[in-house]
Write a protein that holds these residues in place. Sequence first.
Motif, PDB file in Angstrom:
ATOM      1  N   SER A   1       0.811  -1.217   0.000  1.00 56.61           N
ATOM      2  CA  SER A   1       0.000   0.000   0.000  1.00 56.61           C
ATOM      3  C   SER A   1       0.847   1.270   0.000  1.00 56.61           C
ATOM      4  CB  SER A   1      -0.963   0.008   1.179  1.00 56.61           C
ATOM      5  OG  SER A   1      -0.262  -0.042   2.398  1.00 56.61           O
ATOM      6  N   HIS A   2       1.993   1.263   0.675  1.00 55.84           N
ATOM      7  CA  HIS A   2       2.839   2.458   0.697  1.00 55.84           C
ATOM      8  C   HIS A   2       3.382   2.789  -0.698  1.00 55.84           C
ATOM      9  CE1 HIS A   2       5.702  -0.834   1.117  1.00 55.84           C
ATOM     10  NE2 HIS A   2       6.618  -0.017   0.660  1.00 55.84           N
ATOM     11  N   LEU A   3       3.595   1.791  -1.524  1.00 55.50           N
ATOM     12  CA  LEU A   3       4.063   2.048  -2.889  1.00 55.50           C
ATOM     13  C   LEU A   3       3.019   2.791  -3.702  1.00 55.50           C
ATOM     14  CD1 LEU A   3       5.645  -1.395  -3.785  1.00 55.50           C
ATOM     15  CD2 LEU A   3       6.861   0.717  -3.295  1.00 55.50           C
ATOM     16  N   PHE A   4       1.762   2.488  -3.454  1.00 56.03           N
ATOM     17  CA  PHE A   4       0.688   3.067  -4.240  1.00 56.03           C
ATOM     18  C   PHE A   4       0.228   4.413  -3.716  1.00 56.03           C
ATOM     19  CE2 PHE A   4       0.645  -1.398  -5.137  1.00 56.03           C
ATOM     20  CZ  PHE A   4       0.580  -1.393  -6.510  1.00 56.03           C
ATOM     21  N   LYS A   5       0.692   4.794  -2.537  1.00 57.91           N
ATOM     22  CA  LYS A   5       0.344   6.096  -1.998  1.00 57.91           C
ATOM     23  C   LYS A   5       1.214   7.194  -2.603  1.00 57.91           C
ATOM     24  CE  LYS A   5      -1.565   4.299   2.226  1.00 57.91           C
ATOM     25  NZ  LYS A   5      -1.391   4.061   3.630  1.00 57.91           N
ATOM     26  N   LEU A   6       2.258   6.794  -3.301  1.00 59.25           N
ATOM     27  CA  LEU A   6       3.118   7.762  -3.969  1.00 59.25           C
ATOM     28  C   LEU A   6       2.331   8.450  -5.077  1.00 59.25           C
ATOM     29  CD1 LEU A   6       6.310   5.565  -4.353  1.00 59.25           C
ATOM     30  CD2 LEU A   6       5.901   7.306  -2.628  1.00 59.25           C
ATOM     31  N   SER A   7       2.580   9.710  -5.276  1.00 56.47           N
ATOM     32  CA  SER A   7       1.852  10.422  -6.329  1.00 56.47           C
ATOM     33  C   SER A   7       2.393  10.047  -7.699  1.00 56.47           C
ATOM     34  CB  SER A   7       1.993  11.931  -6.114  1.00 56.47           C
ATOM     35  OG  SER A   7       3.360  12.286  -6.196  1.00 56.47           O
ATOM     36  N   GLY A   8       1.628  10.353  -8.714  1.00 62.29           N
ATOM     37  CA  GLY A   8       2.086  10.136 -10.073  1.00 62.29           C
ATOM     38  C   GLY A   8       1.805   8.757 -10.616  1.00 62.29           C
ATOM     39  N   ARG A   9       0.742   8.090 -10.174  1.00 67.12           N
ATOM     40  CA  ARG A   9       0.426   6.760 -10.664  1.00 67.12           C
ATOM     41  C   ARG A   9      -0.864   6.688 -11.499  1.00 67.12           C
ATOM     42  NH1 ARG A   9       4.905   5.942  -9.301  1.00 67.12           N
ATOM     43  NH2 ARG A   9       5.700   4.436  -7.851  1.00 67.12           N
ATOM     44  N   PRO A  10      -1.463   7.804 -11.894  1.00 67.12           N
ATOM     45  CA  PRO A  10      -2.733   7.679 -12.627  1.00 67.12           C
ATOM     46  C   PRO A  10      -2.584   7.022 -13.995  1.00 67.12           C
ATOM     47  CG  PRO A  10      -2.002   9.947 -12.645  1.00 67.12           C
ATOM     48  CD  PRO A  10      -1.073   9.185 -11.738  1.00 67.12           C
ATOM     49  N   THR A  11      -1.362   6.936 -14.503  1.00 69.83           N
ATOM     50  CA  THR A  11      -1.148   6.340 -15.815  1.00 69.83           C
ATOM     51  C   THR A  11      -1.018   4.825 -15.763  1.00 69.83           C
ATOM     52  OG1 THR A  11       1.229   6.679 -15.577  1.00 69.83           O
ATOM     53  CG2 THR A  11      -0.004   8.400 -16.733  1.00 69.83           C
ATOM     54  N   LEU A  12      -0.961   4.247 -14.575  1.00 68.42           N
ATOM     55  CA  LEU A  12      -0.779   2.812 -14.427  1.00 68.42           C
ATOM     56  C   LEU A  12      -1.944   2.059 -15.064  1.00 68.42           C
ATOM     57  CD1 LEU A  12       1.236   0.834 -13.112  1.00 68.42           C
ATOM     58  CD2 LEU A  12      -0.289   0.768 -11.140  1.00 68.42           C
ATOM     59  N   LYS A  13      -1.610   1.162 -16.026  1.00 65.47           N
ATOM     60  CA  LYS A  13      -2.627   0.392 -16.740  1.00 65.47           C
ATOM     61  C   LYS A  13      -2.553  -1.097 -16.458  1.00 65.47           C
ATOM     62  CE  LYS A  13      -3.337   3.623 -20.442  1.00 65.47           C
ATOM     63  NZ  LYS A  13      -3.539   3.832 -21.845  1.00 65.47           N
ATOM     64  N   LYS A  14      -1.378  -1.593 -16.064  1.00 67.60           N
ATOM     65  CA  LYS A  14      -1.204  -3.024 -15.828  1.00 67.60           C
ATOM     66  C   LYS A  14      -0.525  -3.231 -14.481  1.00 67.60           C
ATOM     67  CE  LYS A  14      -0.788  -4.158 -20.705  1.00 67.60           C
ATOM     68  NZ  LYS A  14       0.022  -4.841 -21.723  1.00 67.60           N
ATOM     69  N   LEU A  15      -1.143  -4.078 -13.661  1.00 67.84           N
ATOM     70  CA  LEU A  15      -0.603  -4.380 -12.340  1.00 67.84           C
ATOM     71  C   LEU A  15      -0.540  -5.890 -12.179  1.00 67.84           C
ATOM     72  CD1 LEU A  15       0.314  -3.503  -9.520  1.00 67.84           C
ATOM     73  CD2 LEU A  15      -2.107  -3.426  -8.857  1.00 67.84           C
ATOM     74  N   HIS A  16       0.660  -6.407 -11.961  1.00 68.22           N
ATOM     75  CA  HIS A  16       0.885  -7.844 -11.810  1.00 68.22           C
ATOM     76  C   HIS A  16       1.346  -8.131 -10.385  1.00 68.22           C
ATOM     77  CE1 HIS A  16       0.554  -8.195 -16.154  1.00 68.22           C
ATOM     78  NE2 HIS A  16       1.335  -7.139 -16.219  1.00 68.22           N
ATOM     79  N   LEU A  17       0.539  -8.903  -9.668  1.00 72.02           N
ATOM     80  CA  LEU A  17       0.861  -9.271  -8.290  1.00 72.02           C
ATOM     81  C   LEU A  17       0.861 -10.788  -8.128  1.00 72.02           C
ATOM     82  CD1 LEU A  17      -1.359  -6.631  -6.440  1.00 72.02           C
ATOM     83  CD2 LEU A  17       1.097  -6.532  -6.863  1.00 72.02           C
ATOM     84  N   ARG A  18       1.317 -11.485  -9.137  1.00 77.91           N
ATOM     85  CA  ARG A  18       1.336 -12.952  -9.139  1.00 77.91           C
ATOM     86  C   ARG A  18       2.197 -13.483  -7.989  1.00 77.91           C
ATOM     87  NH1 ARG A  18       0.369 -16.675 -13.363  1.00 77.91           N
ATOM     88  NH2 ARG A  18       1.453 -18.632 -13.031  1.00 77.91           N
ATOM     89  N   LYS A  19       1.620 -14.417  -7.228  1.00 82.08           N
ATOM     90  CA  LYS A  19       2.298 -15.074  -6.100  1.00 82.08           C
ATOM     91  C   LYS A  19       2.793 -14.086  -5.045  1.00 82.08           C
ATOM     92  CE  LYS A  19       3.610 -19.265  -6.179  1.00 82.08           C
ATOM     93  NZ  LYS A  19       4.351 -20.470  -6.115  1.00 82.08           N
ATOM     94  N   VAL A  20       1.985 -13.091  -4.749  1.00 91.40           N
ATOM     95  CA  VAL A  20       2.300 -12.131  -3.692  1.00 91.40           C
ATOM     96  C   VAL A  20       1.411 -12.451  -2.500  1.00 91.40           C
ATOM     97  CG1 VAL A  20       2.159  -9.685  -3.052  1.00 91.40           C
ATOM     98  CG2 VAL A  20       3.059 -10.330  -5.276  1.00 91.40           C
ATOM     99  N   LEU A  21       1.930 -12.299  -1.298  1.00 89.39           N
ATOM    100  CA  LEU A  21       1.154 -12.523  -0.094  1.00 89.39           C
ATOM    101  C   LEU A  21       0.255 -11.310   0.142  1.00 89.39           C
ATOM    102  CD1 LEU A  21       0.534 -14.127   2.491  1.00 89.39           C
ATOM    103  CD2 LEU A  21       2.465 -12.948   3.551  1.00 89.39           C
ATOM    104  N   LEU A  22      -1.049 -11.526   0.075  1.00 90.14           N
ATOM    105  CA  LEU A  22      -2.003 -10.432   0.281  1.00 90.14           C
ATOM    106  C   LEU A  22      -2.509 -10.470   1.721  1.00 90.14           C
ATOM    107  CD1 LEU A  22      -4.099 -10.742  -2.992  1.00 90.14           C
ATOM    108  CD2 LEU A  22      -2.258  -9.140  -2.506  1.00 90.14           C
ATOM    109  N   ASN A  23      -1.818  -9.775   2.599  1.00 92.34           N
ATOM    110  CA  ASN A  23      -2.262  -9.744   3.989  1.00 92.34           C
ATOM    111  C   ASN A  23      -2.512  -8.309   4.445  1.00 92.34           C
ATOM    112  OD1 ASN A  23       0.349  -8.861   4.125  1.00 92.34           O
ATOM    113  ND2 ASN A  23       0.971 -10.190   5.790  1.00 92.34           N
TER     114      ASN A  23
END
Length: 161
Positions: free
Chosen positions: A19-41
């Motif tokens: 979540s801290h990575l995504f709180k950074l500004s300047g991400r509105p252009t992000l179109k593809k997000l890959h979180l394969r085999k990531v621990l979602l806790n």
Amino acid sequence: MFPNLVELDLSFTDLTDLSHLFKLSGRPTLKKLHLRKVLLNYDTGFVNNYVNLEEIDLSWCDSRNSSVFLPIQQFTALRKLEKIILSGLNLNSSYLDTHLNFSFFPNLKYLDLSDNRLTEFSESTLVALTSVVHLDLRGNLLAKFNFSAAFSYLTKLQSID
């Protein structure tokens, strides 16, 4: 920081809180997000800030917290999503019917539900998939699949695995 970033692949990382990575500004252009085999806790609702997201890969993710087991239901603001990859999550048909509302994604063209524990595909799920062009159901134990209902709702379907 990276204001023109279009694709972010954090697959196979040991990061436990993104979540801290995504709180950074300047991400509105992000179109593809890959979180394969990531621990979602953690709470993944922050992804809703990226309204231009077209593709998300949550395949083979692990979650020790059942409230975020499959966070796709949190992504209601992602109306531009065209591709959702949910393979290898041990999803069963009951969970699919009661927790995943694909009608939030009117532009969904590609849905990968491979390698789960699906035994049937209900009509209520099919109704929400009218824009899907490719449906991947490989590796499931589908005992009940109403092909006539599927084809009456999935009018844009071009391939099914």
